[in-house]
Design a protein around this motif. Structure first.
Motif, PDB file in Angstrom:
ATOM      1  N   ARG A  81       0.876  -1.216   0.043  1.00 58.71           N
ATOM      2  CA  ARG A  81       0.116   0.066   0.024  1.00 58.71           C
ATOM      3  C   ARG A  81       0.960   1.371  -0.087  1.00 58.71           C
ATOM      4  N   ILE A  82       0.637   2.145  -0.821  1.00 62.73           N
ATOM      5  CA  ILE A  82       1.650   3.198  -1.009  1.00 62.73           C
ATOM      6  C   ILE A  82       0.554   4.630  -0.679  1.00 62.73           C
ATOM      7  N   SER A  83       1.300   5.619  -0.177  1.00 59.55           N
ATOM      8  CA  SER A  83       0.587   7.025  -0.093  1.00 59.55           C
ATOM      9  C   SER A  83       1.591   8.061   0.015  1.00 59.55           C
ATOM     10  N   TRP A  84       1.229   9.140  -0.554  1.00 61.78           N
ATOM     11  CA  TRP A  84       2.193  10.327  -0.427  1.00 61.78           C
ATOM     12  C   TRP A  84       1.895  10.953   1.052  1.00 61.78           C
ATOM     13  N   THR A  85       3.117  11.201   1.891  1.00 61.55           N
ATOM     14  CA  THR A  85       2.989  11.600   3.059  1.00 61.55           C
ATOM     15  C   THR A  85       3.092  12.901   3.088  1.00 61.55           C
ATOM     16  N   GLN A  86       3.865  13.602   2.333  1.00 62.79           N
ATOM     17  CA  GLN A  86       4.023  14.766   1.936  1.00 62.79           C
ATOM     18  C   GLN A  86       4.564  15.235   0.395  1.00 62.79           C
ATOM     19  N   ASP A  87       4.832  16.333   0.128  1.00 64.40           N
ATOM     20  CA  ASP A  87       5.413  16.599  -1.270  1.00 64.40           C
ATOM     21  C   ASP A  87       6.787  15.839  -1.047  1.00 64.40           C
ATOM     22  N   GLY A  88       7.143  15.244  -2.127  1.00 62.74           N
ATOM     23  CA  GLY A  88       8.542  14.492  -2.305  1.00 62.74           C
ATOM     24  C   GLY A  88       8.811  13.234  -1.108  1.00 62.74           C
ATOM     25  N   ARG A  89       7.745  12.713  -0.598  1.00 67.13           N
ATOM     26  CA  ARG A  89       7.813  11.657   0.247  1.00 67.13           C
ATOM     27  C   ARG A  89       6.708  10.899   0.149  1.00 67.13           C
ATOM     28  N   LEU A  90       7.164   9.531   0.261  1.00 74.91           N
ATOM     29  CA  LEU A  90       6.272   8.103   0.029  1.00 74.91           C
ATOM     30  C   LEU A  90       6.383   7.412   1.181  1.00 74.91           C
ATOM     31  N   ALA A  91       5.189   6.837   1.570  1.00 73.19           N
ATOM     32  CA  ALA A  91       5.135   5.828   2.519  1.00 73.19           C
ATOM     33  C   ALA A  91       4.750   4.683   1.753  1.00 73.19           C
ATOM     34  N   VAL A  92       5.610   3.335   2.100  1.00 75.12           N
ATOM     35  CA  VAL A  92       5.232   2.017   1.528  1.00 75.12           C
ATOM     36  C   VAL A  92       4.932   1.207   2.648  1.00 75.12           C
ATOM     37  N   VAL A  93       3.910   0.423   2.784  1.00 72.38           N
ATOM     38  CA  VAL A  93       3.543  -0.558   3.726  1.00 72.38           C
ATOM     39  C   VAL A  93       3.459  -1.855   2.888  1.00 72.38           C
ATOM     40  N   ILE A  94       4.472  -2.847   3.281  1.00 71.62           N
ATOM     41  CA  ILE A  94       4.653  -4.069   2.555  1.00 71.62           C
ATOM     42  C   ILE A  94       3.935  -5.252   3.405  1.00 71.62           C
ATOM     43  N   ALA A  95       3.519  -5.974   2.804  1.00 70.34           N
ATOM     44  CA  ALA A  95       2.534  -7.174   3.510  1.00 70.34           C
ATOM     45  C   ALA A  95       3.869  -8.021   4.259  1.00 70.34           C
ATOM     46  N   GLY A  96       3.628  -8.340   5.586  1.00 72.22           N
ATOM     47  CA  GLY A  96       4.654  -9.122   6.160  1.00 72.22           C
ATOM     48  C   GLY A  96       5.422 -10.289   5.757  1.00 72.22           C
ATOM     49  N   ASP A  97       4.505 -10.870   4.755  1.00 72.89           N
ATOM     50  CA  ASP A  97       4.980 -12.387   4.073  1.00 72.89           C
ATOM     51  C   ASP A  97       5.575 -12.092   2.910  1.00 72.89           C
ATOM     52  N   ALA A  98       5.514 -10.880   2.317  1.00 77.82           N
ATOM     53  CA  ALA A  98       6.219 -10.699   0.858  1.00 77.82           C
ATOM     54  C   ALA A  98       7.545 -10.627   0.732  1.00 77.82           C
ATOM     55  N   ALA A  99       8.240 -11.460   0.026  1.00 77.48           N
ATOM     56  CA  ALA A  99       9.542 -11.143  -0.241  1.00 77.48           C
ATOM     57  C   ALA A  99       9.914 -10.049  -0.979  1.00 77.48           C
ATOM     58  N   ILE A 100      11.113  -9.185  -0.612  1.00 77.93           N
ATOM     59  CA  ILE A 100      11.466  -7.937  -1.182  1.00 77.93           C
ATOM     60  C   ILE A 100      12.673  -8.553  -2.238  1.00 77.93           C
ATOM     61  N   TYR A 101      12.610  -8.034  -3.485  1.00 79.80           N
ATOM     62  CA  TYR A 101      13.589  -8.249  -4.446  1.00 79.80           C
ATOM     63  C   TYR A 101      14.110  -7.000  -4.714  1.00 79.80           C
ATOM     64  N   LYS A 102      13.690  -5.932  -4.780  1.00 83.03           N
ATOM     65  CA  LYS A 102      14.358  -4.618  -4.827  1.00 83.03           C
ATOM     66  C   LYS A 102      13.332  -3.360  -3.798  1.00 83.03           C
ATOM     67  N   LYS A 103      14.349  -2.475  -3.234  1.00 78.98           N
ATOM     68  CA  LYS A 103      13.694  -1.661  -2.342  1.00 78.98           C
ATOM     69  C   LYS A 103      14.715  -0.363  -2.606  1.00 78.98           C
ATOM     70  N   GLU A 104      14.389   0.613  -3.126  1.00 77.93           N
ATOM     71  CA  GLU A 104      15.118   1.910  -2.945  1.00 77.93           C
ATOM     72  C   GLU A 104      14.501   2.871  -2.029  1.00 77.93           C
ATOM     73  N   ASP A 105      15.485   3.634  -1.459  1.00 75.51           N
ATOM     74  CA  ASP A 105      15.128   4.775  -0.451  1.00 75.51           C
ATOM     75  C   ASP A 105      14.899   5.982  -1.072  1.00 75.51           C
ATOM     76  N   SER A 106      15.544   6.256  -2.313  1.00 74.93           N
ATOM     77  CA  SER A 106      15.018   7.554  -3.067  1.00 74.93           C
ATOM     78  C   SER A 106      15.179   7.288  -4.484  1.00 74.93           C
ATOM     79  N   VAL A 107      14.080   7.972  -5.076  1.00 81.19           N
ATOM     80  CA  VAL A 107      14.231   7.803  -6.670  1.00 81.19           C
ATOM     81  C   VAL A 107      13.770   9.313  -7.085  1.00 81.19           C
ATOM     82  N   ALA A 108      14.383   9.903  -7.969  1.00 75.40           N
ATOM     83  CA  ALA A 108      14.048  11.147  -8.705  1.00 75.40           C
ATOM     84  C   ALA A 108      13.812  12.383  -7.647  1.00 75.40           C
TER      85      ALA A 108
END
Length: 116
Positions: A81-108
């Motif tokens: 689940r993704i939401s904008w928390t403010q201009d230039g900032r995203l919050a991403v909630v990942i399901a507890g059982d989902a394997a993460i293949y790629k995760k960037e801390d900042s993009v553009a």
């Protein structure tokens, strides 16, 4: 000429075997300031891949390319689940059982916070 055809024919056959990937958009969320948008999608590359959820940050008006996400890639359909928390900032909630293949801390210039 015949030797050229013999060399080119196998290359053409191999090119035809490359699986085409397709992206299916599930969410498209513009940023509060209207400068960016985040596109959440599922990427299907054929029978050898499982379901996944990916996201890409684009400038407003930019088109989603037929490539993997530049923000994250995780296992499972609708696993984030993704939401904008403010201009230039995203919050991403990942399901507890989902394997993460790629995760960037900042993009553009957009910072990204992840939660489980």
């Amino acid at each position: 000429m015949r030797s050229c055809l013999l060399l080119i024919s196998p290359l053409l056959m191999l090119a035809g075997c490359d699986p085409a990937c397709e992206n299916e958009i599930s969410h498209d969320l513009p940023s509060p300031d209207g400068r960016h948008r985040v596109v959440v999608f599922s990427r299907d590359c054929g029978a050898t891949t499982g379901s996944n959820t990916q996201a890409t940050i684009l400038p407003v008006g930019g088109q989603l390319a037929e490539e993997g996400g530049n923000v994250f890639s995780i296992d499972g359909q609708d696993s984030a689940r993704i939401s904008w928390t403010q201009d230039g900032r995203l919050a991403v909630v990942i399901a507890g059982d989902a394997a993460i293949y790629k995760k960037e801390d900042s993009v553009a210039g957009v910072g990204i916070d992840y939660f489980r």
